[in-house]
Enzyme design. Structure first.
Site, PDB file in Angstrom:
ATOM      1  N   ASP A 161      -3.484  11.663  -1.468  1.00 12.94           N
ATOM      2  CA  ASP A 161      -3.632  13.122  -1.431  1.00 12.94           C
ATOM      3  C   ASP A 161      -4.000  13.625  -2.825  1.00 12.94           C
ATOM      4  O   ASP A 161      -3.366  13.247  -3.817  1.00 12.94           O
ATOM      5  CB  ASP A 161      -2.321  13.759  -0.958  1.00 12.94           C
ATOM      6  N   GLU A 213       0.872  -1.187   0.000  1.00 13.62           N
ATOM      7  CA  GLU A 213       0.000   0.000   0.000  1.00 13.62           C
ATOM      8  C   GLU A 213       0.896   1.220   0.000  1.00 13.62           C
ATOM      9  O   GLU A 213       1.763   1.362   0.866  1.00 13.62           O
ATOM     10  CB  GLU A 213      -0.939   0.040   1.206  1.00 13.62           C
ATOM     11  N   ASP A 226     -12.447   9.219  -2.240  1.00 13.72           N
ATOM     12  CA  ASP A 226     -13.735   9.931  -2.169  1.00 13.72           C
ATOM     13  C   ASP A 226     -13.678  11.165  -3.076  1.00 13.72           C
ATOM     14  O   ASP A 226     -14.677  11.841  -3.251  1.00 13.72           O
ATOM     15  CB  ASP A 226     -13.982  10.412  -0.737  1.00 13.72           C
ATOM     16  N   LYS A 283      -3.987  21.372  -7.468  1.00 12.15           N
ATOM     17  CA  LYS A 283      -3.412  22.380  -8.371  1.00 12.15           C
ATOM     18  C   LYS A 283      -2.670  21.706  -9.523  1.00 12.15           C
ATOM     19  O   LYS A 283      -1.923  20.749  -9.305  1.00 12.15           O
ATOM     20  CB  LYS A 283      -2.435  23.280  -7.604  1.00 12.15           C
ATOM     21  N   ASP A 288       9.634   7.678   0.237  1.00  9.94           N
ATOM     22  CA  ASP A 288       8.784   8.312  -0.762  1.00  9.94           C
ATOM     23  C   ASP A 288       8.558   7.293  -1.876  1.00  9.94           C
ATOM     24  O   ASP A 288       9.518   6.667  -2.357  1.00  9.94           O
ATOM     25  CB  ASP A 288       9.501   9.558  -1.306  1.00  9.94           C
ATOM     26  N   GLU A 333      -8.892   3.781   7.020  1.00  9.15           N
ATOM     27  CA  GLU A 333      -9.286   4.794   7.994  1.00  9.15           C
ATOM     28  C   GLU A 333     -10.087   5.932   7.333  1.00  9.15           C
ATOM     29  O   GLU A 333     -11.143   6.336   7.802  1.00  9.15           O
ATOM     30  CB  GLU A 333      -8.018   5.378   8.629  1.00  9.15           C
TER      31      GLU A 333
HETATM   32  N1  SAM Z   1      -4.305   5.116   2.978  1.00 12.72           N
HETATM   33  C1  SAM Z   1      -4.737   5.676   4.240  1.00 12.72           C
HETATM   34  C2  SAM Z   1      -6.245   5.636   4.344  1.00 12.72           C
HETATM   35  O1  SAM Z   1      -6.900   5.425   3.320  1.00 12.72           O
HETATM   36  O2  SAM Z   1      -6.770   5.789   5.459  1.00 12.72           O
HETATM   37  C3  SAM Z   1      -4.177   7.107   4.437  1.00 12.72           C
HETATM   38  C4  SAM Z   1      -4.602   8.136   3.429  1.00 12.72           C
HETATM   39  S1  SAM Z   1      -3.747   9.690   3.631  1.00 12.72           S
HETATM   40  C5  SAM Z   1      -4.818  10.868   2.941  1.00 12.72           C
HETATM   41  C6  SAM Z   1      -2.490   9.600   2.381  1.00 12.72           C
HETATM   42  C7  SAM Z   1      -1.138   9.161   2.917  1.00 12.72           C
HETATM   43  O3  SAM Z   1      -0.255   8.999   1.816  1.00 12.72           O
HETATM   44  C8  SAM Z   1      -0.487  10.172   3.843  1.00 12.72           C
HETATM   45  O4  SAM Z   1      -0.157   9.533   5.061  1.00 12.72           O
HETATM   46  C9  SAM Z   1       0.757  10.627   3.089  1.00 12.72           C
HETATM   47  O5  SAM Z   1       1.840  10.912   3.940  1.00 12.72           O
HETATM   48  C10 SAM Z   1       1.034   9.433   2.199  1.00 12.72           C
HETATM   49  N2  SAM Z   1       1.772   9.753   0.960  1.00 12.72           N
HETATM   50  C11 SAM Z   1       1.458  10.709   0.067  1.00 12.72           C
HETATM   51  N3  SAM Z   1       2.348  10.734  -0.943  1.00 12.72           N
HETATM   52  C12 SAM Z   1       3.249   9.746  -0.680  1.00 12.72           C
HETATM   53  C13 SAM Z   1       4.416   9.281  -1.344  1.00 12.72           C
HETATM   54  N4  SAM Z   1       4.850   9.850  -2.478  1.00 12.72           N
HETATM   55  N5  SAM Z   1       5.100   8.250  -0.791  1.00 12.72           N
HETATM   56  C14 SAM Z   1       4.681   7.679   0.364  1.00 12.72           C
HETATM   57  N6  SAM Z   1       3.583   8.094   1.048  1.00 12.72           N
HETATM   58  C15 SAM Z   1       2.877   9.106   0.535  1.00 12.72           C
END
Ligand code: SAM
Length: 224
Positions: free
Chosen positions: A117, A43, A153, A121, A95, A192
């Site tokens: 996320d 994931e 969503d 933009k 990352d 979550e």
């Molecule tokens: N997947 C979980 C859920 O559905 O409850 C968390 C969703 S949260 C909005 C998105 C997560 O992705 C954040 O914790 C963020 O730090 C991580 N994230 C975003 N870009 C990422 C990247 N390039 N590499 C690793 N993690 C990343």
């Protein structure tokens, strides 16, 4: 996800028995990390890790790796992980851009993107986890038949993904704009964010993507 610096987070992660500290050293050898040849599923952006912990508990014959780039978020997953007795789940603080340095071609069977996320933009489009740039990374690590499963969503991000994924040479095998009221709901494991947003009455979108046949290459061919 709201991020705040947590003092001591880096130290706790560095000492955690659930985090692989040097993931690049295991490229091409994740079966040794897990001690078996079971399929590996990851994931990307796992947040606090609820989804993967539930999957790992339900599927002991599948190996899972949770990818999270922020220490403050990963820390929460580590602390929850302590209450479980799972031997098929590891966490990485990296990352996702670097995933092809960590996994060899064909080493990953499935990639889950959950509530990524949205980066609304235009100038941030490359940061979206379904952008062509990220799809190119996934192409380097998935098995030939491997899939990307994406839930969100955010309708804007979903519509973007329905265009950008085929544009990157992938096929969208299924999609729904309302997962929770669709036949695809069977076997769904809630994340979550999914629990929160569906609780607010927001429809959840889902798609599954695989490479177009023309893009698939021999599993044994090194793509690095
Ligand atoms: N997947 C979980 C859920 O559905 O409850 C968390 C969703 S949260 C909005 C998105 C997560 O992705 C954040 O914790 C963020 O730090 C991580 N994230 C975003 N870009 C990422 C990247 N390039 N590499 C690793 N993690 C990343």
């Amino acid at each position: 996800m709201r991020l705040r610096h947590i003092p001591g987070a880096e130290e706790e992660i560095a000492k955690s028995p659930y985090v692989i500290q040097d993931p690049r050293e295991h490229k091409g050898r994740w079966n040794q990390v897990f001690g078996n040849d079971n399929p590996v599923m990851i994931e990307v952006g796992m947040g606090k890790g609820k989804f993967l912990m539930e999957l790992a508990g339900a599927n002991p014959d599948i190996n899972y790796v949770g990818i999270e780039m922020y220490s403050s978020v990963l820390l929460k997953a580590i602390r929850k992980r302590k209450d479980t007795r799972l031997s098929n789940l590891w966490f990485l603080r990296v990352d996702a851009r670097t995933l092809a340095d960590i996994f060899a071609f064909g080493e990953v069977h499935k990639i889950y993107l959950n509530f990524s996320d949205p980066w609304p933009k235009d100038r941030h489009a490359k940061r979206r986890l379904t952008s062509p740039e990220f799809m190119a990374v996934y192409d380097k690590i998935l098995t030939a038949q491997g899939t990307v499963e994406f839930k969100t969503d955010n309708r804007q991000l979903f519509d973007y993904s329905l265009e950008s994924i085929p544009g990157a040479g992938w096929t969208v095998q299924m999609h729904t704009f309302d997962l929770h009221h669709s036949p695809y709901m069977e076997g769904n494991v809630m994340t979550e964010y999914e629990t929160k947003f569906s609780g607010e009455g927001k429809p959840i979108c889902k798609l599954i993507a695989a490479r177009e046949v023309s893009l698939r290459r021999d599993d044994t061919k090194d793509r690095t």
